[in-house]
Design a protein around this motif. Structure first.
Motif, PDB file in Angstrom:
ATOM      1  N   VAL A   5       4.005  11.135   1.457  1.00 59.31           N
ATOM      2  CA  VAL A   5       3.679   9.851   0.837  1.00 59.31           C
ATOM      3  C   VAL A   5       4.687   8.825   1.337  1.00 59.31           C
ATOM      4  CG1 VAL A   5       4.997  10.401  -1.255  1.00 59.31           C
ATOM      5  CG2 VAL A   5       3.240   8.627  -1.338  1.00 59.31           C
ATOM      6  N   SER A   6       4.221   7.599   1.572  1.00 58.61           N
ATOM      7  CA  SER A   6       5.122   6.553   2.059  1.00 58.61           C
ATOM      8  C   SER A   6       4.712   5.201   1.499  1.00 58.61           C
ATOM      9  CB  SER A   6       5.129   6.514   3.588  1.00 58.61           C
ATOM     10  OG  SER A   6       3.821   6.314   4.078  1.00 58.61           O
ATOM     11  N   VAL A   7       5.714   4.336   1.356  1.00 58.45           N
ATOM     12  CA  VAL A   7       5.512   2.952   0.923  1.00 58.45           C
ATOM     13  C   VAL A   7       6.504   2.075   1.671  1.00 58.45           C
ATOM     14  CG1 VAL A   7       4.708   3.531  -1.412  1.00 58.45           C
ATOM     15  CG2 VAL A   7       7.127   3.069  -1.021  1.00 58.45           C
ATOM     16  N   VAL A   8       6.223   0.791   1.667  1.00 61.88           N
ATOM     17  CA  VAL A   8       7.172  -0.182   2.210  1.00 61.88           C
ATOM     18  C   VAL A   8       8.182  -0.507   1.113  1.00 61.88           C
ATOM     19  CG1 VAL A   8       7.445  -2.529   3.101  1.00 61.88           C
ATOM     20  CG2 VAL A   8       5.491  -1.139   3.809  1.00 61.88           C
ATOM     21  N   TRP A  48       9.862   1.570   5.860  1.00 65.21           N
ATOM     22  CA  TRP A  48       9.043   2.598   5.231  1.00 65.21           C
ATOM     23  C   TRP A  48       9.952   3.666   4.654  1.00 65.21           C
ATOM     24  CZ3 TRP A  48       3.895   2.526   4.432  1.00 65.21           C
ATOM     25  CH2 TRP A  48       3.150   1.558   5.140  1.00 65.21           C
ATOM     26  N   VAL A  49       9.661   4.105   3.425  1.00 67.57           N
ATOM     27  CA  VAL A  49      10.365   5.225   2.813  1.00 67.57           C
ATOM     28  C   VAL A  49       9.333   6.335   2.607  1.00 67.57           C
ATOM     29  CG1 VAL A  49      10.094   4.317   0.457  1.00 67.57           C
ATOM     30  CG2 VAL A  49      11.867   6.007   0.929  1.00 67.57           C
ATOM     31  N   ARG A  68       0.834  -1.193   0.000  1.00 61.74           N
ATOM     32  CA  ARG A  68       0.000   0.000   0.000  1.00 61.74           C
ATOM     33  C   ARG A  68       0.870   1.245   0.000  1.00 61.74           C
ATOM     34  NH1 ARG A  68      -4.869  -0.989  -1.115  1.00 61.74           N
ATOM     35  NH2 ARG A  68      -5.897  -2.680  -0.086  1.00 61.74           N
ATOM     36  N   MET A  69       0.317   2.307  -0.553  1.00 65.37           N
ATOM     37  CA  MET A  69       0.930   3.624  -0.492  1.00 65.37           C
ATOM     38  C   MET A  69       0.026   4.471   0.403  1.00 65.37           C
ATOM     39  SD  MET A  69       2.043   6.106  -3.658  1.00 65.37           S
ATOM     40  CE  MET A  69       0.515   5.802  -4.528  1.00 65.37           C
ATOM     41  N   VAL A  70       0.634   5.236   1.305  1.00 68.07           N
ATOM     42  CA  VAL A  70      -0.117   6.086   2.207  1.00 68.07           C
ATOM     43  C   VAL A  70       0.188   7.537   1.845  1.00 68.07           C
ATOM     44  CG1 VAL A  70      -0.550   6.716   4.613  1.00 68.07           C
ATOM     45  CG2 VAL A  70       0.027   4.338   4.020  1.00 68.07           C
ATOM     46  N   CYS A  71      -0.856   8.284   1.498  1.00 65.82           N
ATOM     47  CA  CYS A  71      -0.726   9.695   1.134  1.00 65.82           C
ATOM     48  C   CYS A  71      -1.469  10.523   2.181  1.00 65.82           C
ATOM     49  CB  CYS A  71      -1.347   9.970  -0.228  1.00 65.82           C
ATOM     50  SG  CYS A  71      -0.655   9.001  -1.574  1.00 65.82           S
ATOM     51  N   ARG A  72      -0.797  11.535   2.710  1.00 66.61           N
ATOM     52  CA  ARG A  72      -1.445  12.423   3.679  1.00 66.61           C
ATOM     53  C   ARG A  72      -1.295  13.861   3.229  1.00 66.61           C
ATOM     54  NH1 ARG A  72      -0.502  11.819   9.895  1.00 66.61           N
ATOM     55  NH2 ARG A  72      -2.008  10.185   9.513  1.00 66.61           N
TER      56      ARG A  72
END
Length: 141
Positions: free
Chosen positions: A85-88, A127-128, A69-73
């Motif tokens: 934005v972050s991804v594993v 996480w990056v 998943r990509m997390v966008c805040r």
């Protein structure tokens, strides 16, 4: 489970979680545009923000562990919009600040940063993140 840096959001933060896939970029750009319009950014600033969000997400999607998943805040502050934005990833370094893509980010935004969290050095995933800030110019009344 979400990324370690992203704790409780303020009431105005907007968070989007979706597959780390290039086909989701139009949705993220559209959301960035809508949020910036509501925050009274002008059309040039909105266009810059959309390009920067696209570049940040693209940079991380290619680094993402498959099927992640990509997390966008999006966080609105006084006269600014911050996008994180972050991804594993399995890589142990953040994106290069010497790449052409990074130069695009720093040209289109007021600030850009990237970092890694949770890396153990044993080939484990971490996480990056990429974080961008775009500020409205101050207007004198």
């Amino acid at each position: 489970m979400g990324p370690p840096s992203q704790g409780v959001a303020t009431k105005d933060d907007i968070e989007l979680r979706l597959g780390a896939e290039l086909e989701h970029l139009p949705l993220i750009r559209s959301l960035a545009s809508s949020i910036a319009m509501r925050a009274d950014f002008d059309l040039d600033m909105i266009a810059d923000l959309k390009l920067a969000v696209d570049e940040a997400c693209s940079t991380l999607i290619v680094r993402a562990v498959p099927e992640t998943r990509m997390v966008c805040r999006f966080a609105l502050g006084k006269g600014e919009l911050r996008f994180t934005v972050s991804v594993v990833t399995a890589r142990d370094t953040p994106p290069s600040t010497k790449s052409f893509g990074w130069q695009v980010l720093t040209t289109l935004t007021d600030s850009a940063s990237s970092w890694i969290e949770g890396h153990t050095g044993n080939g484990q995933a971490s996480w990056v993140y990429v974080e961008l800030t775009k500020r409205r110019p101050e207007t004198s009344g």
